[in-house]
Scaffold this motif. Structure first.
Motif, PDB file in Angstrom:
ATOM      1  N   TYR A  46       0.975  -1.080  -0.169  1.00 57.05           N
ATOM      2  CA  TYR A  46       0.121   0.005  -0.009  1.00 57.05           C
ATOM      3  C   TYR A  46       0.997   1.260  -0.041  1.00 57.05           C
ATOM      4  CZ  TYR A  46      -3.542  -3.342   1.592  1.00 57.05           C
ATOM      5  OH  TYR A  46      -4.301  -4.402   1.899  1.00 57.05           O
ATOM      6  N   THR A  47       0.723   1.977  -1.039  1.00 63.52           N
ATOM      7  CA  THR A  47       1.515   3.217  -0.952  1.00 63.52           C
ATOM      8  C   THR A  47       0.829   4.393  -0.281  1.00 63.52           C
ATOM      9  OG1 THR A  47       0.852   4.324  -2.962  1.00 63.52           O
ATOM     10  CG2 THR A  47       2.717   2.672  -3.200  1.00 63.52           C
ATOM     11  N   SER A  48       1.501   5.449   0.286  1.00 67.36           N
ATOM     12  CA  SER A  48       0.804   6.558   0.753  1.00 67.36           C
ATOM     13  C   SER A  48       0.533   7.349  -0.561  1.00 67.36           C
ATOM     14  CB  SER A  48       1.789   7.236   1.739  1.00 67.36           C
ATOM     15  OG  SER A  48       2.077   6.640   2.717  1.00 67.36           O
ATOM     16  N   GLY A  49      -0.295   8.362  -0.375  1.00 67.72           N
ATOM     17  CA  GLY A  49      -0.742   9.349  -1.424  1.00 67.72           C
ATOM     18  C   GLY A  49       0.688   9.872  -1.909  1.00 67.72           C
ATOM     19  N   GLN A  50       0.863   9.948  -3.168  1.00 65.05           N
ATOM     20  CA  GLN A  50       2.032  10.407  -3.684  1.00 65.05           C
ATOM     21  C   GLN A  50       1.621  11.799  -4.727  1.00 65.05           C
ATOM     22  OE1 GLN A  50       5.166   9.088  -3.366  1.00 65.05           O
ATOM     23  NE2 GLN A  50       4.077   7.779  -1.928  1.00 65.05           N
ATOM     24  N   LEU A  51       2.311  12.727  -4.305  1.00 65.81           N
ATOM     25  CA  LEU A  51       2.037  14.054  -5.087  1.00 65.81           C
ATOM     26  C   LEU A  51       2.916  14.132  -6.318  1.00 65.81           C
ATOM     27  CD1 LEU A  51       2.197  16.561  -2.272  1.00 65.81           C
ATOM     28  CD2 LEU A  51       0.241  15.295  -3.211  1.00 65.81           C
ATOM     29  N   PRO A  52       2.851  14.978  -7.199  1.00 69.82           N
ATOM     30  CA  PRO A  52       3.358  15.082  -8.269  1.00 69.82           C
ATOM     31  C   PRO A  52       4.773  15.845  -8.332  1.00 69.82           C
ATOM     32  CG  PRO A  52       1.643  16.799  -8.563  1.00 69.82           C
ATOM     33  CD  PRO A  52       1.525  15.866  -7.470  1.00 69.82           C
ATOM     34  N   HIS A  53       5.634  15.217  -7.616  1.00 69.19           N
ATOM     35  CA  HIS A  53       6.898  15.649  -7.419  1.00 69.19           C
ATOM     36  C   HIS A  53       7.773  15.407  -8.614  1.00 69.19           C
ATOM     37  CE1 HIS A  53       6.039  16.320  -3.094  1.00 69.19           C
ATOM     38  NE2 HIS A  53       6.545  17.267  -3.372  1.00 69.19           N
ATOM     39  N   GLU A  54       8.520  16.274  -9.124  1.00 70.39           N
ATOM     40  CA  GLU A  54       9.750  15.783 -10.053  1.00 70.39           C
ATOM     41  C   GLU A  54      10.977  16.646  -9.550  1.00 70.39           C
ATOM     42  OE1 GLU A  54       8.110  17.781 -13.631  1.00 70.39           O
ATOM     43  OE2 GLU A  54       6.855  16.146 -14.129  1.00 70.39           O
ATOM     44  N   ASN A  55      11.971  15.587  -9.449  1.00 72.95           N
ATOM     45  CA  ASN A  55      13.327  16.011  -8.814  1.00 72.95           C
ATOM     46  C   ASN A  55      13.071  16.841  -7.629  1.00 72.95           C
ATOM     47  OD1 ASN A  55      14.484  15.068 -11.238  1.00 72.95           O
ATOM     48  ND2 ASN A  55      13.896  17.058 -12.337  1.00 72.95           N
ATOM     49  N   GLY A  56      12.354  16.228  -6.795  1.00 72.78           N
ATOM     50  CA  GLY A  56      12.044  16.592  -5.475  1.00 72.78           C
ATOM     51  C   GLY A  56      11.108  18.178  -5.258  1.00 72.78           C
ATOM     52  N   VAL A  57      10.623  18.627  -6.634  1.00 73.33           N
ATOM     53  CA  VAL A  57       9.968  19.799  -6.472  1.00 73.33           C
ATOM     54  C   VAL A  57       8.531  19.388  -7.042  1.00 73.33           C
ATOM     55  CG1 VAL A  57       9.705  21.992  -7.455  1.00 73.33           C
ATOM     56  CG2 VAL A  57      11.984  21.104  -6.796  1.00 73.33           C
ATOM     57  N   LEU A  58       7.379  19.929  -6.259  1.00 75.30           N
ATOM     58  CA  LEU A  58       5.929  20.107  -6.903  1.00 75.30           C
ATOM     59  C   LEU A  58       5.981  20.538  -8.116  1.00 75.30           C
ATOM     60  CD1 LEU A  58       3.497  18.740  -5.661  1.00 75.30           C
ATOM     61  CD2 LEU A  58       3.082  21.031  -4.813  1.00 75.30           C
ATOM     62  N   ALA A  59       5.600  19.792  -9.252  1.00 70.84           N
ATOM     63  CA  ALA A  59       5.468  20.300 -10.632  1.00 70.84           C
ATOM     64  C   ALA A  59       4.538  21.388 -10.634  1.00 70.84           C
ATOM     65  CB  ALA A  59       5.121  18.960 -11.295  1.00 70.84           C
ATOM     66  N   ALA A  77      -1.087  13.355 -12.679  1.00 69.99           N
ATOM     67  CA  ALA A  77      -1.382  11.985 -12.192  1.00 69.99           C
ATOM     68  C   ALA A  77      -0.552  10.742 -12.511  1.00 69.99           C
ATOM     69  CB  ALA A  77      -2.873  11.439 -12.664  1.00 69.99           C
ATOM     70  N   ALA A  78       0.028  10.994 -13.956  1.00 71.89           N
ATOM     71  CA  ALA A  78       1.015   9.918 -14.408  1.00 71.89           C
ATOM     72  C   ALA A  78       2.227  10.194 -13.541  1.00 71.89           C
ATOM     73  CB  ALA A  78       1.338  10.107 -15.855  1.00 71.89           C
ATOM     74  N   THR A  79       2.698  11.415 -13.173  1.00 74.18           N
ATOM     75  CA  THR A  79       3.733  11.653 -12.449  1.00 74.18           C
ATOM     76  C   THR A  79       3.911  10.842 -11.021  1.00 74.18           C
ATOM     77  OG1 THR A  79       4.487  13.730 -13.787  1.00 74.18           O
ATOM     78  CG2 THR A  79       5.455  13.429 -11.503  1.00 74.18           C
ATOM     79  N   CYS A  80       2.574  11.227 -10.484  1.00 72.22           N
ATOM     80  CA  CYS A  80       2.219  10.442  -9.133  1.00 72.22           C
ATOM     81  C   CYS A  80       2.631   9.083  -9.149  1.00 72.22           C
ATOM     82  CB  CYS A  80       0.870  10.865  -8.598  1.00 72.22           C
ATOM     83  SG  CYS A  80       0.390  12.670  -8.450  1.00 72.22           S
ATOM     84  N   VAL A  81       2.135   8.448 -10.320  1.00 70.90           N
ATOM     85  CA  VAL A  81       2.035   7.057 -10.420  1.00 70.90           C
ATOM     86  C   VAL A  81       3.607   6.730 -10.275  1.00 70.90           C
ATOM     87  CG1 VAL A  81       1.959   5.107 -12.263  1.00 70.90           C
ATOM     88  CG2 VAL A  81       0.095   6.268 -11.573  1.00 70.90           C
ATOM     89  N   LEU A  82       4.512   7.227 -11.132  1.00 72.19           N
ATOM     90  CA  LEU A  82       6.012   6.995 -11.005  1.00 72.19           C
ATOM     91  C   LEU A  82       6.507   7.114  -9.783  1.00 72.19           C
ATOM     92  CD1 LEU A  82       7.107   8.720 -14.361  1.00 72.19           C
ATOM     93  CD2 LEU A  82       6.824   6.236 -13.831  1.00 72.19           C
ATOM     94  N   ASN A  83       6.115   8.273  -9.092  1.00 74.99           N
ATOM     95  CA  ASN A  83       6.380   8.165  -7.536  1.00 74.99           C
ATOM     96  C   ASN A  83       5.913   7.132  -6.688  1.00 74.99           C
ATOM     97  OD1 ASN A  83       7.870  10.665  -7.988  1.00 74.99           O
ATOM     98  ND2 ASN A  83       6.096  11.786  -7.777  1.00 74.99           N
ATOM     99  N   ALA A  84       4.488   6.512  -6.975  1.00 73.11           N
ATOM    100  CA  ALA A  84       4.018   5.678  -5.974  1.00 73.11           C
ATOM    101  C   ALA A  84       4.711   4.112  -6.441  1.00 73.11           C
ATOM    102  CB  ALA A  84       2.718   5.343  -6.499  1.00 73.11           C
TER     103      ALA A  84
END
Length: 161
Positions: A46-59, A77-84
């Motif tokens: 179970y992943t925690s909710g993932q935000l659309p961070h790119e390189n540590g910064v909110l996109a 949302a696709a960026t969030c998936v990569l983080n998850a």
């Protein structure tokens, strides 16, 4: 009664498919509060909710339907998936995984009701990466606010076999 299926046949290995798509998983993020990025219970992560961070910064920030277009939010949302997936990969081999469920939250401007189309960005990417193993149950929920004024947040349930 719980209905389960046997693990689907492997589609191109997940890591190879990510490479084919020109995608790379980011380094797993550190939690910024009292939680962990993902937790494993048996074969499920179970992943925690993932935000659309790119390189540590909110996109991006703001409400979908006013500050952020539905199309931009779908990409976020696709960026969030990569983080998850990055969080899940710390607890199991994605080449031996399938997606069970996606929960997507969309910070919605008043009157915006296109949450399913926004979260399609997450679902479509998972299908592109995992093939049949990416087919999943899903919720797409409109909310008034998300952490850090993010427009979208996604969490996953991943089964490892």
């Amino acid at each position: 009664m719980t209905q389960t299926t046997n693990a689907p046949a492997l589609h191109p290995q997940t890591t190879a498919r990510l490479h084919e798509l020109g995608l790379e998983l980011p380094a797993p993020s550190n939690s910024v509060a009292s939680y962990v990025p993902a937790t494993r219970v048996g074969d499920l992560v179970y992943t925690s909710g993932q935000l659309p961070h790119e390189n540590g910064v909110l996109a991006s920030t703001g409400k979908v339907g006013s500050d952020v277009s539905a199309e931009e939010a779908s990409a976020l949302a696709a960026t969030c998936v990569l983080n998850a997936l990055s969080a899940a990969s710390a607890l199991g081999d994605l080449d031996k995984a399938r997606i069970v469920k996606v929960v997507g939250f969309v910070a919605s401007a008043p009157g915006f009701n296109g949450q399913p189309a926004v979260i399609n960005g997450a679902s479509d990417l998972l299908l592109d990466i995992f093939g049949d193993r990416g087919a999943h149950a899903r919720s797409a929920v409109g909310v008034a606010e998300l952490p850090l004024n993010a427009p979208v947040e996604v969490e996953l349930i991943v089964e490892f076999f």
